[in-house]
Scaffold this motif. Structure first.
Motif, PDB file in Angstrom:
ATOM      1  N   VAL A  93      38.783  30.596  37.970  1.00 49.77           N
ATOM      2  CA  VAL A  93      39.740  31.339  38.787  1.00 49.77           C
ATOM      3  C   VAL A  93      40.056  32.676  38.130  1.00 49.77           C
ATOM      4  O   VAL A  93      40.188  32.764  36.908  1.00 49.77           O
ATOM      5  CB  VAL A  93      41.027  30.515  38.991  1.00 49.77           C
ATOM      6  N   VAL A  94      40.164  33.714  38.946  1.00 47.67           N
ATOM      7  CA  VAL A  94      40.475  35.067  38.481  1.00 47.67           C
ATOM      8  C   VAL A  94      41.841  35.474  39.029  1.00 47.67           C
ATOM      9  O   VAL A  94      42.163  35.194  40.193  1.00 47.67           O
ATOM     10  CB  VAL A  94      39.408  36.083  38.946  1.00 47.67           C
ATOM     11  N   PHE A 145      40.758  32.731  34.063  1.00 43.84           N
ATOM     12  CA  PHE A 145      41.244  31.451  33.576  1.00 43.84           C
ATOM     13  C   PHE A 145      40.127  30.737  32.812  1.00 43.84           C
ATOM     14  O   PHE A 145      38.967  30.739  33.219  1.00 43.84           O
ATOM     15  CB  PHE A 145      41.721  30.576  34.734  1.00 43.84           C
ATOM     16  N   SER A 146      40.490  30.110  31.716  1.00 42.86           N
ATOM     17  CA  SER A 146      39.481  29.462  30.875  1.00 42.86           C
ATOM     18  C   SER A 146      38.968  28.152  31.470  1.00 42.86           C
ATOM     19  O   SER A 146      37.831  27.741  31.189  1.00 42.86           O
ATOM     20  CB  SER A 146      40.045  29.193  29.474  1.00 42.86           C
ATOM     21  N   GLU A 147      39.796  27.503  32.291  1.00 44.30           N
ATOM     22  CA  GLU A 147      39.385  26.214  32.836  1.00 44.30           C
ATOM     23  C   GLU A 147      38.196  26.375  33.781  1.00 44.30           C
ATOM     24  O   GLU A 147      38.155  27.289  34.620  1.00 44.30           O
ATOM     25  CB  GLU A 147      40.544  25.555  33.584  1.00 44.30           C
ATOM     26  N   VAL A 148      37.200  25.494  33.628  1.00 43.90           N
ATOM     27  CA  VAL A 148      35.983  25.529  34.439  1.00 43.90           C
ATOM     28  C   VAL A 148      35.959  24.313  35.352  1.00 43.90           C
ATOM     29  O   VAL A 148      36.144  23.174  34.909  1.00 43.90           O
ATOM     30  CB  VAL A 148      34.720  25.546  33.546  1.00 43.90           C
ATOM     31  N   HIS A 185      45.147  38.650  38.906  1.00 44.58           N
ATOM     32  CA  HIS A 185      45.611  39.973  38.476  1.00 44.58           C
ATOM     33  C   HIS A 185      47.129  40.004  38.612  1.00 44.58           C
ATOM     34  O   HIS A 185      47.763  38.936  38.687  1.00 44.58           O
ATOM     35  CB  HIS A 185      44.908  41.120  39.211  1.00 44.58           C
ATOM     36  N   ALA A 186      47.709  41.178  38.619  1.00 45.68           N
ATOM     37  CA  ALA A 186      49.170  41.300  38.590  1.00 45.68           C
ATOM     38  C   ALA A 186      49.858  40.567  39.737  1.00 45.68           C
ATOM     39  O   ALA A 186      51.015  40.155  39.614  1.00 45.68           O
ATOM     40  CB  ALA A 186      49.562  42.777  38.615  1.00 45.68           C
ATOM     41  N   TYR A 187      49.165  40.391  40.856  1.00 53.70           N
ATOM     42  CA  TYR A 187      49.768  39.745  42.013  1.00 53.70           C
ATOM     43  C   TYR A 187      49.386  38.273  42.136  1.00 53.70           C
ATOM     44  O   TYR A 187      49.606  37.656  43.171  1.00 53.70           O
ATOM     45  CB  TYR A 187      49.383  40.499  43.291  1.00 53.70           C
ATOM     46  N   GLY A 188      48.823  37.720  41.073  1.00 53.84           N
ATOM     47  CA  GLY A 188      48.505  36.298  41.090  1.00 53.84           C
ATOM     48  C   GLY A 188      47.019  36.033  41.244  1.00 53.84           C
ATOM     49  O   GLY A 188      46.176  36.928  41.107  1.00 53.84           O
ATOM     50  N   ARG A 189      46.693  34.794  41.553  1.00 54.50           N
ATOM     51  CA  ARG A 189      45.294  34.391  41.680  1.00 54.50           C
ATOM     52  C   ARG A 189      44.662  35.075  42.884  1.00 54.50           C
ATOM     53  O   ARG A 189      45.216  35.017  43.987  1.00 54.50           O
ATOM     54  CB  ARG A 189      45.215  32.869  41.808  1.00 54.50           C
ATOM     55  N   MET A 190      43.526  35.713  42.655  1.00 51.88           N
ATOM     56  CA  MET A 190      42.943  36.519  43.728  1.00 51.88           C
ATOM     57  C   MET A 190      41.446  36.296  43.932  1.00 51.88           C
ATOM     58  O   MET A 190      40.852  36.908  44.805  1.00 51.88           O
ATOM     59  CB  MET A 190      43.179  38.012  43.469  1.00 51.88           C
ATOM     60  N   GLY A 191      40.804  35.448  43.129  1.00 54.64           N
ATOM     61  CA  GLY A 191      39.382  35.275  43.335  1.00 54.64           C
ATOM     62  C   GLY A 191      38.770  34.197  42.467  1.00 54.64           C
ATOM     63  O   GLY A 191      39.453  33.547  41.668  1.00 54.64           O
ATOM     64  N   LEU A 192      37.481  34.022  42.667  1.00 56.61           N
ATOM     65  CA  LEU A 192      36.720  33.034  41.925  1.00 56.61           C
ATOM     66  C   LEU A 192      35.483  33.687  41.322  1.00 56.61           C
ATOM     67  O   LEU A 192      34.868  34.563  41.931  1.00 56.61           O
ATOM     68  CB  LEU A 192      36.260  31.901  42.857  1.00 56.61           C
ATOM     69  N   LEU A 193      35.156  33.267  40.116  1.00 56.22           N
ATOM     70  CA  LEU A 193      33.891  33.623  39.497  1.00 56.22           C
ATOM     71  C   LEU A 193      33.035  32.365  39.554  1.00 56.22           C
ATOM     72  O   LEU A 193      33.391  31.341  38.949  1.00 56.22           O
ATOM     73  CB  LEU A 193      34.106  34.093  38.060  1.00 56.22           C
ATOM     74  N   ILE A 194      31.942  32.432  40.285  1.00 53.51           N
ATOM     75  CA  ILE A 194      31.137  31.250  40.559  1.00 53.51           C
ATOM     76  C   ILE A 194      29.782  31.391  39.869  1.00 53.51           C
ATOM     77  O   ILE A 194      28.967  32.246  40.230  1.00 53.51           O
ATOM     78  CB  ILE A 194      30.945  31.066  42.078  1.00 53.51           C
ATOM     79  N   HIS A 195      29.576  30.560  38.874  1.00 52.52           N
ATOM     80  CA  HIS A 195      28.327  30.590  38.106  1.00 52.52           C
ATOM     81  C   HIS A 195      27.365  29.542  38.669  1.00 52.52           C
ATOM     82  O   HIS A 195      27.670  28.348  38.678  1.00 52.52           O
ATOM     83  CB  HIS A 195      28.599  30.283  36.626  1.00 52.52           C
ATOM     84  N   THR A 196      26.222  29.990  39.152  1.00 50.98           N
ATOM     85  CA  THR A 196      25.175  29.087  39.616  1.00 50.98           C
ATOM     86  C   THR A 196      24.018  29.157  38.622  1.00 50.98           C
ATOM     87  O   THR A 196      24.013  30.026  37.736  1.00 50.98           O
ATOM     88  CB  THR A 196      24.686  29.491  41.017  1.00 50.98           C
ATOM     89  N   GLN A 246      41.548  24.856  46.616  1.00 53.13           N
ATOM     90  CA  GLN A 246      40.862  23.598  46.366  1.00 53.13           C
ATOM     91  C   GLN A 246      40.845  23.253  44.879  1.00 53.13           C
ATOM     92  O   GLN A 246      40.847  22.084  44.505  1.00 53.13           O
ATOM     93  CB  GLN A 246      39.425  23.685  46.898  1.00 53.13           C
ATOM     94  N   PHE A 247      40.855  24.299  44.042  1.00 51.74           N
ATOM     95  CA  PHE A 247      40.758  24.070  42.600  1.00 51.74           C
ATOM     96  C   PHE A 247      42.115  24.183  41.898  1.00 51.74           C
ATOM     97  O   PHE A 247      42.413  23.432  40.968  1.00 51.74           O
ATOM     98  CB  PHE A 247      39.764  25.063  41.989  1.00 51.74           C
ATOM     99  N   GLN A 248      42.933  25.135  42.343  1.00 50.46           N
ATOM    100  CA  GLN A 248      44.268  25.310  41.757  1.00 50.46           C
ATOM    101  C   GLN A 248      45.296  25.482  42.869  1.00 50.46           C
ATOM    102  O   GLN A 248      45.701  26.597  43.183  1.00 50.46           O
ATOM    103  CB  GLN A 248      44.292  26.521  40.825  1.00 50.46           C
ATOM    104  N   PRO A 249      45.695  24.397  43.516  1.00 46.29           N
ATOM    105  CA  PRO A 249      46.697  24.519  44.584  1.00 46.29           C
ATOM    106  C   PRO A 249      48.002  25.103  44.061  1.00 46.29           C
ATOM    107  O   PRO A 249      48.351  24.931  42.898  1.00 46.29           O
ATOM    108  CB  PRO A 249      46.873  23.074  45.065  1.00 46.29           C
TER     109      PRO A 249
END
Length: 207
Positions: free
Chosen positions: A160-161, A146-149, A163-174, A32-35
């Motif tokens: 977006v987070v 990734f620096s983009e918020v 690793h070696a195999y590509g995008r694998m997760g999200l860091l969600i700040h509430t 949804q954020f980085q297709p």
């Protein structure tokens, strides 16, 4: 699944569980954020026979006995064989040069990390290293944020987070806390194959 970001340990929970806990729609995730643009990318998700050939070629090249002095040179030899095997199947798979380069570099880095851990253990007469631990440490060393918020209503800030195999997760700040969410939907489909192959290779390097 635990990874370190900027010196802070985060436990990544499955995105399915996070969606359910927060009543989110099924499309909420990395895409949804980085297709992902699949144009020109190799497709190995349907290349079972070709990947089995790579596995057989690499494992078949490992000597039955390897001296401690020859461990690193053996890794160099296996890395070249792995690269050659990828090049052999590439007419059917269609990997780009950069994709092959990343795979070969990852293969070499993990095997070298394993050999150094093995040599240290043998020199100090310590217990032999544990592959999952060595592999996890290597994978963690490749983590980047990734620096983009991205702003998600009403007031979440999402990064977006990868690793070696590509995008694998999200860091969600509430406003109250930060969640780490595991979403491998856009990660390289070869991750499982590479993890299994490297585990077999490293096991055989013990001798």
């Amino acid at each position: 699944m635990i990874f370190s970001l900027d010196g802070i340990l985060y436990t990544f929970s499955p995105i399915k569980d996070f969606r359910a806990a927060h009543h989110l729609p099924p499309e909420f995730g990395i895409a949804q954020f980085q297709p992902k643009d699949y144009a020109g990318l190799g497709r190995i998700d349907r290349a079972g026979a070709e990947l089995n050939a790579v596995r057989s070629g690499v494992l078949g090249a490992i000597p039955e006995r390897i001296s401690m002095q020859n461990l690193l040179s053996t890794v160099d030899d296996l890395t070249r064989i792995f690269e050659n095997q990828l090049m052999t199947i590439n007419p059917q798979v269609g990997l780009r040069e950069a994709e092959i380069g990343f795979a070969v570099a990852g293969f070499s880095d993990v095997c070298q990390a394993w050999v150094y851990a093995l040599l240290r253990a043998r020199a100090s007469k310590a217990e032999l290293p544990d592959f999952p631990t060595v592999y996890r440490d290597w994978l963690n060393s490749t983590i980047r944020l990734f620096s983009e918020v991205y702003i998600y209503p009403p007031d979440w800030r999402i990064q977006v987070v990868a690793h070696a195999y590509g995008r694998m997760g999200l860091l969600i700040h509430t406003p109250d806390t930060t969640y780490a969410v595991y979403d491998p939907s856009l990660a390289c489909p070869a991750e499982g194959f590479m993890t299994a192959l490297l585990g077999e290779v490293c096991e055989r390097l013990v001798g």
